[in-house]
Design a protein around this motif. Structure first.
Motif, short mmCIF file in Angstrom:
data_model
loop_
_atom_site.label_atom_id
_atom_site.label_comp_id
_atom_site.label_asym_id
_atom_site.label_seq_id
_atom_site.Cartn_x
_atom_site.Cartn_y
_atom_site.Cartn_z
N ARG A 168 -5.15 31.13 57.22
CA ARG A 168 -4.65 30.14 58.19
C ARG A 168 -5.48 30.11 59.47
N MET A 169 -6.54 30.90 59.50
CA MET A 169 -7.49 30.77 60.61
C MET A 169 -8.89 30.77 60.01
N VAL A 170 -9.77 29.93 60.57
CA VAL A 170 -11.17 29.97 60.14
C VAL A 170 -12.05 30.10 61.38
N ARG A 171 -13.09 30.90 61.24
CA ARG A 171 -14.07 31.01 62.31
C ARG A 171 -15.34 30.36 61.78
N ILE A 217 -15.26 22.18 61.57
CA ILE A 217 -14.18 22.37 62.54
C ILE A 217 -13.15 21.24 62.40
N GLU A 218 -13.64 20.02 62.29
CA GLU A 218 -12.73 18.88 62.18
C GLU A 218 -11.87 18.98 60.91
N THR A 219 -12.50 19.34 59.80
CA THR A 219 -11.74 19.46 58.55
C THR A 219 -10.68 20.55 58.66
N ALA A 220 -11.07 21.70 59.24
CA ALA A 220 -10.12 22.81 59.38
C ALA A 220 -8.93 22.38 60.22
N LYS A 221 -9.20 21.64 61.29
CA LYS A 221 -8.09 21.18 62.14
C LYS A 221 -7.19 20.21 61.37
N THR A 222 -7.79 19.32 60.61
CA THR A 222 -7.01 18.38 59.80
C THR A 222 -6.10 19.13 58.82
N MET A 223 -6.61 20.24 58.30
CA MET A 223 -5.83 21.03 57.35
C MET A 223 -4.76 21.86 58.06
N GLY A 224 -4.79 21.86 59.40
CA GLY A 224 -3.78 22.61 60.15
C GLY A 224 -4.12 24.07 60.37
N MET A 225 -5.39 24.42 60.21
CA MET A 225 -5.78 25.82 60.45
C MET A 225 -6.09 26.04 61.93
N GLU A 226 -5.81 27.25 62.39
CA GLU A 226 -6.29 27.65 63.71
C GLU A 226 -7.81 27.80 63.58
N THR A 227 -8.56 27.21 64.50
CA THR A 227 -10.00 27.08 64.28
C THR A 227 -10.79 27.65 65.45
N TYR A 245 -15.18 19.24 69.22
CA TYR A 245 -14.87 19.02 67.79
C TYR A 245 -13.43 19.40 67.47
N GLY A 246 -12.79 20.10 68.41
CA GLY A 246 -11.40 20.47 68.19
C GLY A 246 -11.12 21.96 68.06
N ALA A 247 -12.15 22.81 68.26
CA ALA A 247 -11.93 24.26 68.14
C ALA A 247 -10.85 24.71 69.14
N ASP A 248 -9.96 25.60 68.67
CA ASP A 248 -8.91 26.14 69.54
C ASP A 248 -9.44 27.29 70.40
N VAL A 249 -10.51 27.90 69.93
CA VAL A 249 -11.10 29.07 70.58
C VAL A 249 -12.61 28.99 70.43
#
Lengths: 337, 337
Positions: free
Chosen positions: A103-106, A121-131, A156-160
């Motif tokens: 549920r998190m991807v770096r 990053i965009e795909t991961a966010k779309t999938m609802g992963m913490e990115t 791009y939407g990275a949370d961190v």
């Protein structure tokens, strides 16, 4: 009391140490104990990220998506994270990791190549992963460049966004300069990932926290590439003494360290001359073997080759530069003498 | 460019690691390479100083005065130093060390007991030796007390006073507080001796230098008690990057490290849970074994015993306190449950 979020990387960066031979049982055992100790994020992937199992990077004993599944089974309240280097891993791999329960991807790129992380990053966010955007070899770019690249990842939407000292080359002042600049100009969380090649992993992590990072990486028993990472159990104790809150039970981490030392660690991870020189030169630990071979072929000190490669800011994949540099040094020496 | 004077302690603090079994040949071999690398001071003594060879502290394979003689033969421009703990070693031992060729002595006392060093420092100065006052367990006294004790050593004639983090318990801010106070109020040189139990030996040494220390201790391959000392070859490289001058040849130090690793080190010196907890608790590494035994006898976690001992500021020789503390903790637990 400032709260910090620790990501444990032994089951990913430590994969390099065991030649990517982690078993399902080992992954379950370590994950279970990390979860019981209260570690919020546990990264489980081939050392070079999803898709890393290959002739070039070394074949895994177990396909890492399977290892993610095993970890998820016993992760409890901890989040299982995966590492993805665009070019090695694909969007398809990311989807499989999500399906396996990560549920998190770096998403990791060279510090000057953040633009290749956009789609991932965009795909991961779309999938609802913490990115997380993970800027590797961050010592090799000046703070303003790190900031510019971090801003891309944020856009791009990275949370961190992480400042990653892949070569263990940074001094505390290098860390402070980069993290404080990011902290001043980004609104996302800032993270720091250290290697211990100059014996400064804990000190650099403290510098990062003081400069504003609240996400930090650790590795039990230092299990990681080169001289290893920031030793999690030591870091937890030091942070406790400094009054930071990690939510991690120190004694449980120490018990895990004892278990890892006895049952998993091939040899204690101290700082050898080889791992030191990688940090000193500022190059990837994977370069050492090639430099030693080139040294023998051209009669040039391997350390001089590595220092020169560091000056030229070589990146992963440019191993052919090693021969070129060694050859040039040998020729230069002949002309001088 | 600030000049720093390094004392290499592997042949003294490292004596603990090899159970005081250094041979004459090993001492000659290491000394020769340290001298060739340009290390100005080389300490050669039993781990617990002159006279340390005993049932209590462990018998040396070779009488350390003989080891001093061997080192002096190949020391070249380096000065051979000895450690002396009044109460373990005597003035008579010091005279023998001088006759063997030692020209620096470090007179070591607990941080609150500098007064016992008076006679030894005065005698050493009369003999013409460079004389260092060495305040051990300096984490356990507040900065003002360290200053008061350092002033005593200065008044006895010491050329240098060291802040010694015997338990590897200090954080960088602890080091800065103590060294900067000494620097402001003493006219002699200030030194710092670290242990790596909290993975901060290099960082603490940098903090000491920034606060005004110009004498620093290092140990090749970390060879020293507990988690070992500040790794000399790493420190030399880091100091070089920071623009400090040590006069030490980095590559020769790395070659020596390779040699020591192959031929002398029983096992790489990383930070075990045991050595970490000594730094975390702030007690001598020799307490660990006793605490584990007391833990088994009274069913109390050895780590809790050590932390409690640290709070009570126990010193070397008070090993009987361990049983007392364990017993009290066991009784208290019974009352509570």
């Amino acid at each position: 009391m400032k709260k910090l979020l620790v990501t444990e990387v032994a089951l990913r960066d430590g994969s390099h140490v065991v030649g990517h031979q982690f078993t399902k049982e080992q992954v379950r055992n370590v994950t279970k104990q990390l979860s019981a100790a209260g570690v919020p994020y546990i990264e489980v992937t081939h050392g070079d990220g999803l898709g890393g199992s290959s002739l070039q990077y070394g074949f895994s004993k177990e396909y890492d998506i399977e290892l993610v599944k095993e970890a998820v089974k016993v992760a409890g309240n901890s989040t299982i994270a995966v590492l993805l280097l665009p070019g090695i891993g694909t969007i398809e791999d990311l989807k499989k990791a999500y399906d396996a329960g990560a549920r998190m991807v770096r998403v990791a790129t060279h510090v000057t190549e953040a633009d290749v992380s956009k789609q991932h990053i965009e795909t991961a966010k779309t999938m609802g992963m913490e990115t997380v955007g993970f800027l590797m070899m961050a010592h090799s770019a000046p703070p303003e460049v790190v900031l510019e690249q971090a801003k891309l990842m944020e856009s791009y939407g990275a949370d961190v966004v992480y400042v990653t000292d892949s070569a263990g080359a940074m001094l505390p002042s290098d860390v402070t300069a980069r993290i404080s600049l990011l902290k001043a100009h980004l609104s996302v969380d800032i993270g720091f990932h250290a290697h211990n090649n100059l014996s400064l992993a804990v000190a650099n992590t403290l510098a990062a926290i003081e400069a504003g990072a609240n996400r930090i990486d650790g590795s039990v028993c230092c299990l990681g590439a080169g001289a290893g990472n920031t030793q999690t159990e030591v870091l937890v104790g030091v942070l406790e003494r400094l009054g930071y809150e990690t939510g991690i039970d120190l004694y449980k981490m120490l018990d895990l360290a004892d278990d890892v030392r006895t049952n998993l660690l091939p040899a204690p991870q101290d700082i050898t001359s080889g791992s030191f020189i990688m940090g000193y030169a500022g190059v990837y630990s994977s370069f050492l073997r090639h430099a030693v071979l080139a040294s023998e072929k051209f009669g040039v000190d391997a350390r001089d080759i590595l220092v020169e490669l560091g000056k030229r800011k070589v990146v992963g994949g440019q191993e052919d530069m090693i021969i070129e540099v060694a050859q040039q040094m040998a020729e230069k020496r002949v002309r001088v003498s």
